[in-house]
Design a protein around this motif. Structure first.
Motif, short mmCIF file in Angstrom:
data_model
loop_
_atom_site.label_atom_id
_atom_site.label_comp_id
_atom_site.label_asym_id
_atom_site.label_seq_id
_atom_site.Cartn_x
_atom_site.Cartn_y
_atom_site.Cartn_z
N LEU A 35 8.05 -4.04 -8.09
CA LEU A 35 6.92 -3.23 -8.57
C LEU A 35 6.15 -2.49 -7.42
O LEU A 35 6.41 -2.88 -6.26
CB LEU A 35 6.14 -3.90 -9.36
N PRO A 36 5.59 -1.26 -7.65
CA PRO A 36 4.92 -0.70 -6.56
C PRO A 36 3.70 -1.72 -5.93
O PRO A 36 3.24 -2.33 -6.33
CB PRO A 36 4.44 0.61 -7.29
N LEU A 37 3.62 -1.26 -4.59
CA LEU A 37 2.75 -2.27 -3.73
C LEU A 37 1.18 -1.64 -4.38
O LEU A 37 0.13 -2.42 -4.42
CB LEU A 37 2.76 -1.66 -2.44
N HIS A 38 0.93 -0.34 -4.65
CA HIS A 38 -0.62 -0.02 -4.85
C HIS A 38 -0.93 -0.25 -6.15
O HIS A 38 -2.31 -0.27 -6.44
CB HIS A 38 -0.58 1.86 -4.45
N GLY A 93 2.27 1.27 10.32
CA GLY A 93 3.05 2.46 9.91
C GLY A 93 3.57 2.42 8.49
O GLY A 93 3.60 3.65 7.78
N LEU A 94 3.81 1.44 8.12
CA LEU A 94 4.36 1.28 6.56
C LEU A 94 3.09 1.51 5.51
O LEU A 94 3.21 2.27 4.58
CB LEU A 94 4.74 -0.01 6.15
N ARG A 95 1.74 0.96 5.77
CA ARG A 95 0.78 1.40 5.16
C ARG A 95 0.47 2.71 5.14
O ARG A 95 0.03 3.12 4.08
CB ARG A 95 -0.45 0.42 5.82
N GLU A 96 0.50 3.40 6.35
CA GLU A 96 0.33 4.96 6.04
C GLU A 96 1.22 5.73 5.42
O GLU A 96 1.08 6.59 4.69
CB GLU A 96 0.04 5.59 7.64
N GLN A 97 2.62 5.06 5.47
CA GLN A 97 3.50 5.89 4.92
C GLN A 97 3.39 5.83 3.13
O GLN A 97 3.51 6.72 2.60
CB GLN A 97 4.75 5.33 5.20
N VAL A 98 2.94 4.61 2.77
CA VAL A 98 2.47 4.65 1.38
C VAL A 98 1.34 5.39 0.96
O VAL A 98 1.38 5.97 -0.03
CB VAL A 98 2.09 3.17 1.21
N LEU A 99 0.29 5.29 1.90
CA LEU A 99 -0.98 6.09 1.46
C LEU A 99 -0.86 7.58 1.43
O LEU A 99 -1.53 8.16 0.89
CB LEU A 99 -2.07 5.44 2.59
N THR A 100 0.11 8.02 2.07
CA THR A 100 0.18 9.23 2.29
C THR A 100 1.38 9.97 1.40
O THR A 100 1.40 11.32 1.15
CB THR A 100 0.80 9.87 3.66
N ALA A 101 2.13 9.16 0.54
CA ALA A 101 2.99 9.50 -0.24
C ALA A 101 2.40 9.28 -1.41
O ALA A 101 1.21 9.06 -1.75
CB ALA A 101 4.27 8.54 -0.36
N PRO A 102 2.84 10.56 -2.49
CA PRO A 102 2.17 10.29 -3.98
C PRO A 102 2.21 8.97 -4.58
O PRO A 102 3.07 8.10 -4.59
CB PRO A 102 3.11 11.33 -4.87
N LEU A 103 0.78 8.82 -5.06
CA LEU A 103 0.60 7.28 -5.66
C LEU A 103 0.84 7.48 -7.39
O LEU A 103 0.21 8.04 -7.74
CB LEU A 103 -0.66 6.56 -5.35
N SER A 104 1.67 6.89 -7.79
CA SER A 104 2.05 7.02 -9.12
C SER A 104 0.88 6.30 -10.10
O SER A 104 0.58 5.20 -9.68
CB SER A 104 3.33 6.39 -9.55
N ALA A 105 0.96 6.89 -11.03
CA ALA A 105 -0.42 6.48 -12.01
C ALA A 105 0.77 5.71 -13.17
O ALA A 105 1.08 6.04 -13.98
CB ALA A 105 -1.20 7.29 -12.76
N HIS A 106 0.28 4.41 -13.60
CA HIS A 106 0.97 3.58 -14.38
C HIS A 106 0.12 3.25 -15.55
O HIS A 106 0.57 2.97 -16.71
CB HIS A 106 1.40 2.15 -13.71
N THR A 107 -1.27 3.23 -15.22
CA THR A 107 -2.33 3.28 -16.28
C THR A 107 -3.31 4.22 -15.89
O THR A 107 -3.45 4.50 -14.72
CB THR A 107 -2.80 1.94 -16.64
#
Length: 259
Positions: free
Chosen positions: A140-143, A158-172
């Motif tokens: 499942l997604p981290l965010h 580096g990984l944290r910034e990669q996640v933060l700069t990518a589109p964050l999907s809305a699940h609810t």
């Protein structure tokens, strides 16, 4: 492209290569893939994919669900969990997870960071627990998850910034998709030593998660409880999860090497 590389590119994949491509299609951790999706990801003609997928399902390496989609089968999972890292960590964690379940009667989950997602190694669920979307070996997604936020908060920068700069999907409607707001949440996790989510992955549920640390105080996993949002008593659940994670951390630091 050199002549050698061009020749390799034209070489048809072997049967083994085709089977590996099919299994690799499930790497993102989807709950289920249609045959067409499997073939597209594996780069195979539909007829070839249909034959090989059917054989893999017949052998228990894939499972065909009631809606016609396929997922990783239990036979493949049983082989996978024999990997020393996952097996040893699960073995250490289970007594602590069982004790946490007995004290709360809520869903108890253990996850690790893999390929930018939270990979669930184990889950304990009671008959009266709130329904959850997680499954063992699922991702499942981290965010949007409690364990995910813990793993992301302590992940390499580096990984944290990669996640933060990518589109964050809305699940609810409650999923945090604003990078700066999520960045603030992760700072709170590092400050407080635990994460709390409310209806961010699934409506009606909330989670409390805490880090599991190994040698050198390095975060190697996350332990969580998922409960009904309306009835969850965080004053009781937060200390229970943190205490269990700390107890597990002492064992992990003493007896487990995840490298």
């Amino acid at each position: 492209m050199t002549a050698a590389k061009d020749a390799r590119a034209r070489t048809p994949p072997t049967v083994t290569g085709k089977v590996m491509a099919i299994l690799e299609a499930f790497a993102p951790g989807d709950i289920g893939l249609t045959l067409t999706e499997v073939c597209r990801r594996a780069g195979l003609p539909l007829a070839t994919g249909h034959r090989l997928v059917a054989e893999l399902a017949g052998g228990g390496f894939l499972e065909r669900q009631v809606d016609g989609t396929y997922r990783v089968g239990m036979r493949l999972w049983r082989i996978g969990v024999q990997a020393s890292v996952a097996s040893a960590l699960r073995e250490l964690a289970l007594p602590h997870m069982e004790e946490l379940y007995e004290g709360t009667h809520e869903n108890v989950q253990l996850a690790v960071l893999r390929d930018g997602k939270a990979l669930y190694l184990e889950r304990l669920r009671g008959s009266r627990s709130v329904p959850v979307v997680t499954r063992v070996a699922g991702e499942l997604p981290l965010h949007a998850t409690g364990v995910g936020k813990v793993l992301l908060a302590y992940a390499p920068a580096g990984l944290r910034e990669q996640v933060l700069t990518a589109p964050l999907s809305a699940h609810t409607p409650n999923t945090i998709t604003d990078p700066e707001r999520l960045r603030g949440c992760l700072a709170e996790v590092r400050r407080d030593g635990y994460a709390v989510t409310r209806e961010e992955m699934t409506l009606g549920s909330c989670s409390v998660a805490a880090p599991v640390r190994g040698s050198g105080h390095r975060v190697v996993a996350a332990l969580s409880i998922v409960a009904r949002n309306r009835s969850a008593d965080l004053r009781r659940l937060v200390p229970a999860v943190v205490t269990a994670a700390q107890a597990l951390s002492r064992e992990v630091a003493a007896h487990w090497d995840g490298d």
